[in-house]
Design a protein around this motif. Structure first.
Motif, mmCIF file in Angstrom:
data_model
loop_
_atom_site.group_PDB
_atom_site.id
_atom_site.type_symbol
_atom_site.label_atom_id
_atom_site.label_comp_id
_atom_site.label_asym_id
_atom_site.label_seq_id
_atom_site.Cartn_x
_atom_site.Cartn_y
_atom_site.Cartn_z
ATOM 1 N N LEU A 1 13.364 5.297 36.054
ATOM 2 C CA LEU A 1 12.733 5.385 37.600
ATOM 3 C C LEU A 1 13.093 7.223 37.994
ATOM 4 O O LEU A 1 11.286 7.397 38.630
ATOM 5 N N ALA A 2 12.760 8.434 37.201
ATOM 6 C CA ALA A 2 13.064 9.202 37.861
ATOM 7 C C ALA A 2 11.482 9.654 37.145
ATOM 8 O O ALA A 2 11.181 10.143 37.605
ATOM 9 N N LEU A 3 11.053 8.679 36.030
ATOM 10 C CA LEU A 3 10.206 9.612 35.357
ATOM 11 C C LEU A 3 9.037 8.962 35.722
ATOM 12 O O LEU A 3 8.268 9.886 36.391
ATOM 13 N N LEU A 4 8.725 7.920 36.572
ATOM 14 C CA LEU A 4 8.389 7.316 37.774
ATOM 15 C C LEU A 4 7.976 7.411 38.350
ATOM 16 O O LEU A 4 6.793 8.104 39.029
ATOM 17 N N SER B 1 9.137 20.740 38.606
ATOM 18 C CA SER B 1 8.383 19.730 38.479
ATOM 19 C C SER B 1 8.478 19.164 37.027
ATOM 20 O O SER B 1 8.391 18.193 35.874
ATOM 21 N N TYR B 2 7.732 20.365 36.033
ATOM 22 C CA TYR B 2 6.818 20.086 34.870
ATOM 23 C C TYR B 2 8.045 19.857 33.543
ATOM 24 O O TYR B 2 7.685 18.846 32.944
ATOM 25 N N LEU B 3 9.214 20.447 33.785
ATOM 26 C CA LEU B 3 9.827 20.459 32.654
ATOM 27 C C LEU B 3 10.881 19.120 33.137
ATOM 28 O O LEU B 3 11.108 18.921 31.829
ATOM 29 N N ALA B 4 10.312 18.506 34.213
ATOM 30 C CA ALA B 4 11.697 17.975 34.622
ATOM 31 C C ALA B 4 11.042 16.201 34.060
ATOM 32 O O ALA B 4 11.176 15.912 33.534
ATOM 33 N N LEU B 5 10.178 16.833 34.049
ATOM 34 C CA LEU B 5 9.246 15.238 33.701
ATOM 35 C C LEU B 5 9.249 15.221 31.988
ATOM 36 O O LEU B 5 9.435 13.757 31.426
ATOM 37 N N LEU B 6 9.025 16.787 31.228
ATOM 38 C CA LEU B 6 8.976 16.186 30.436
ATOM 39 C C LEU B 6 10.669 16.362 29.523
ATOM 40 O O LEU B 6 10.793 14.770 29.028
ATOM 41 N N PHE B 7 11.556 16.617 30.391
ATOM 42 C CA PHE B 7 13.142 15.819 30.399
ATOM 43 C C PHE B 7 13.293 14.435 29.703
ATOM 44 O O PHE B 7 13.113 13.765 29.336
ATOM 45 N N PHE B 8 12.592 14.057 31.713
ATOM 46 C CA PHE B 8 12.495 12.299 31.298
ATOM 47 C C PHE B 8 11.751 11.612 30.417
ATOM 48 O O PHE B 8 12.082 10.191 30.673
ATOM 49 N N ALA B 9 10.516 11.648 30.151
ATOM 50 C CA ALA B 9 9.711 11.475 29.692
ATOM 51 C C ALA B 9 10.435 11.281 27.728
ATOM 52 O O ALA B 9 10.317 10.606 27.511
ATOM 53 N N VAL C 1 4.210 9.913 39.787
ATOM 54 C CA VAL C 1 3.358 9.796 40.917
ATOM 55 C C VAL C 1 3.120 10.867 41.692
ATOM 56 O O VAL C 1 2.490 10.916 42.864
ATOM 57 N N MET C 2 5.233 12.118 41.988
ATOM 58 C CA MET C 2 4.994 12.895 42.553
ATOM 59 C C MET C 2 3.680 13.846 41.955
ATOM 60 O O MET C 2 3.383 15.491 42.448
ATOM 61 N N TYR C 3 3.017 13.737 41.025
ATOM 62 C CA TYR C 3 2.091 14.488 40.066
ATOM 63 C C TYR C 3 0.813 14.383 40.292
ATOM 64 O O TYR C 3 0.103 15.522 41.115
ATOM 65 N N PHE C 4 0.929 13.103 41.042
ATOM 66 C CA PHE C 4 -0.622 12.503 41.316
ATOM 67 C C PHE C 4 -1.487 12.842 42.534
ATOM 68 O O PHE C 4 -1.876 13.209 43.190
#
Length: 691
Positions: free
Chosen positions: A282-285, A307-315, A289-292
């Protein structure tokens, strides 16, 4: 007993991972000056690291198919051979790195970076890459216990290595000393590795358990593809996030380390059996969405990087936790790691090699984020859909995926990667090893060069204004004042050196008998300056020399061809990224040797959104016994002028009393900047991230 000692097996794995990940930033930093200091060096280095890692895992796959005694003979032979190669390198070059002057001026930088890495650390890196999967397999079949937690330990060693380099090794040790210590520990590791191998044949287990190919029948084709895909997505995102961060700040090991450390943390958590919660997906989703559709606070660079690092972490956590859930029995461990490493390599290969060939901008980054968000939608737990029937659950997930596709399509339609936005007409957009360069026109009045996210030059299109200096090079800027001082104080035959070409705006100061020598590493920028802008053509005495500026200056000095420049302008920074090797004590000493006399000037462009570079240059000047003055220009004189900051360095204090430097907005840093050298260049003291 050694053969079943978990502690010794764990120690060798930990040590190999530590050595493996210490050498990565060291090797990449060693290459930086030869390839312009850009972030692409790290992207290609990652391709080398993942490629050799894959070869190491492939070797383990085939090695474990042999009888156990033959496994030991073959592998001890490899250990001995690699040790001899490292010893020869130490004797020949007093380092693991050979001289790399042959790489200068290459037309194939990607290929040359790979060859340089293979020649320097290829053999040790290959041996280190075999350690974790092979020792896990040996210990697993010997003890009849699941060995996958050793993989988490391996990544913990890698994480410790990454943290120790920028905070411990780099600050207190010279690069050559660090290399010597690394070699010493490497030789200790090879002895321990050979000791483990020697005792492997005496382990007691059935013959059927040692043959790795016995477990291959249990892995389906779909499972193998899942292993590849789940490894590829996080590694692709790792390259993307690293490029985004280093392109706008600086391509130095400290900033490479942060995304890679984030990636490793996800592997540690996942292979300890955690990270399977649906909230991770859910966090990754949500982050995708927040990136776009970014909220306002993501315009701030600090929160953007987070936010980029969080994306990498959850992905990474979502994918790696699923990888762990799909792990096979120990007998098929080599096959499993083979496909995982293949996926990691493919992810990096697509981002580093394929994407630049397909796209003229960094479109691969939003594409990977969209794929990650779609995967997150698929992995949301069914129980969160209450008591919906399975087909309704799948329908809901498909709707989420179509929603992601829709916001991605809108992102592309509005071209949100364009830093200038609406009102500009794109004339050309090109991409190569050194990044993305765009030429844009604003309603036919001006023409602008944008590199990454930063404007690197602007020219009026009307004949009566097209040769006026603009942006950071105006008469009230530091470099403008330096050039006007030289024109008034010296002969009519000035020699001006400029590190970095851009649109060649500085050539607007060129007079008929002046000589302007530009140093530019990117041949594409030379073509743009000649065909899309007219500053360069207007200067009859202009010359462009292609290659890394510092390397070319050193080569010219060795050949007895010092530039004898009246002004040497250092403006070779693409985007807000800083090739640190151009701002060290050794670099400044080199610049001095290319000056005509004591009244000559070195003008260093220090405008930067995220780094306070002026105190660094002031400290460098003090270390060299030179005089320096910061020139801050507000750019208020004309709408085409931009705020800029330059540091003027000279041996003669009388320069600052000249008319050209009257009414300068100058200041002295309250805190002394760090002293950057070729061995040490810390960004932490000068990081200036607006909150």
């Amino acid at each position: 007993m050694i053969k079943n000692s978990y502690g010794l097996h764990a120690l060798v794995i930990f040590l190999s991972a530590f050595l493996l990940f210490v050498v990565e930033p060291v090797a990449a930093k060693h290459l930086l000056p030869y390839f312009g200091g850009g972030s692409s060096v790290w992207a290609v280095s990652l391709l080398f690291f993942t490629g050799v890692l894959y070869l190491g895992y492939l070797y383990v796959l085939f090695l474990t198919r042999l009888p156990k005694k033959r496994q030991v003979v073959v592998h001890v032979s490899i250990i001995s051979l690699v040790s001899c190669v490292a010893l020869l390198a130490l004797v020949a070059w007093h380092s693991i790195y050979p001289p790399l002057e042959w790489t200068l001026g290459t037309d194939w930088p990607v290929f040359t970076v790979l060859v340089a890495l293979i020649v320097s650390i290829g053999a040790p890196f290959f041996l280190l890459s075999t350690t974790s999967p092979l020792i896990q397999y040996w210990w697993g079949v010997s003890s009849q216990k699941e060995p996958y937690r050793l993989y988490a330990l391996s990544n913990a060693g890698s994480l410790l290595a990454l943290a120790s380099y920028p905070f411990v090794i780099e600050p207190i040790m010279a690069q050559q000393s660090a290399e010597g210590l690394w070699l010493a520990v490497f030789f200790l590791y090879t002895l321990m590795y050979a000791l483990l191998a020697k005792h492997f044949p005496s382990a007691n287990f059935e013959r059927k358990d040692i043959r790795a190919d016995a477990g291959e029948k249990g892995a389906s084709t779909s499972q193998k593809w899942a292993w590849i895909a789940l490894a590829a997505l996080p590694s692709a995102l790792l390259v993307g996030v690293t490029s985004q961060i280093t392109d706008v700040i600086a391509p130095v090991p400290l900033l490479w380390v942060v995304p890679l450390a984030t990636y490793l943390v996800t592997l540690i958590i996942a292979f300890e059996g955690y990270g399977t919660s649906g909230f991770m997906a859910l966090a990754l989703l949500v982050l995708g969405v927040m990136y776009f559709e970014p909220p306002a606070f993501l315009q701030n660079i600090f929160f953007q990087v987070l936010s980029y690092l969080a994306l990498l972490f959850f992905a990474g956590l979502v994918c790696h936790a699923k990888l762990y859930a799909l792990r096979p029995k120990t007998v098929a461990l080599p096959l499993y790691y083979h496909f995982v490493s293949l996926g990691g390599m493919l992810g990096v290969f697509c981002m580093s090699i394929i994407a630049p060939l397909l796209f003229n901008d960094f479109w691969e980054f939003p594409i990977v984020i969209a794929l990650a968000a779609a995967l997150a939608a698929l992995m949301i737990p069914k129980k969160w859909f209450f008591r919906f029937k399975p087909r309704y659950v799948w329908a809901a997930k498909v709707i989420l995926i179509f929603f992601i596709a829709g916001i991605f399509a809108n992102f592309v339609k509005e071209d949100r990667l364009d830093p200038l936005g609406r009102g500009y007409t794109l004339i050309s957009s090109t991409r190569n090893f050194y990044g993305v360069a765009k030429v844009q026109s604003e309603e036919g009045t001006t023409r602008t060069l944008v590199h990454g996210r930063t404007v690197h030059g602007m020219q009026f299109e009307s004949p009566d204004r097209k040769l006026l200096p603009t942006l950071y090079y105006t008469p009230t800027s530091g470099v403008g004042r330096a050039l006007m001082y030289a024109q008034k104080s010296h002969s009519d035959h000035l020699r001006i050196g400029v590190l970095g070409l851009g649109t060649a705006t500085i050539a607007s100061y060129c007079r008929p008998n002046d000589a302007y020598v530009f140093y530019e590493i990117d041949p594409r920028i030379v073509d743009i300056a000649k065909t899309q802008f007219s500053y360069l053509a207007s200067c009859k005495g202009a010359e462009v020399r292609i290659g890394d500026a510092r390397m070319l200056l050193e080569k010219e000095l060795l050949a007895g061809e010092a530039g004898k420049y009246d002004v040497l302008a250092v403006d070779a920074f693409s985007d807000d990224s800083v090739p640190v090797h151009l701002l060290t004590v050794q670099a400044l000493a080199l610049y001095e040797k290319h000056l005509r006399g004591s009244g000559s000037i070195i003008a260093i462009h220090t405008s930067n959104r995220y780094l306070s570079l002026a105190p660094v240059v002031m400290r460098l000047a003090a270390a060299r016994g030179l005089n320096a003055m910061i020139v801050d220009d507000t750019g208020d004189g004309d709408p085409s002028w931009s705020p800029s900051q330059w540091v003027i360095v000279t041996n003669d204090t009388e320069v600052f009393h000249a008319t050209a430097f009257a009414n300068v907005n100058s200041w002295i840093p309250e805190k002394q900047g760090p002293l950057w050298t070729d061995d040490y260049s810390s960004l932490l003291p000068i990081l200036n991230v607006p909150l």
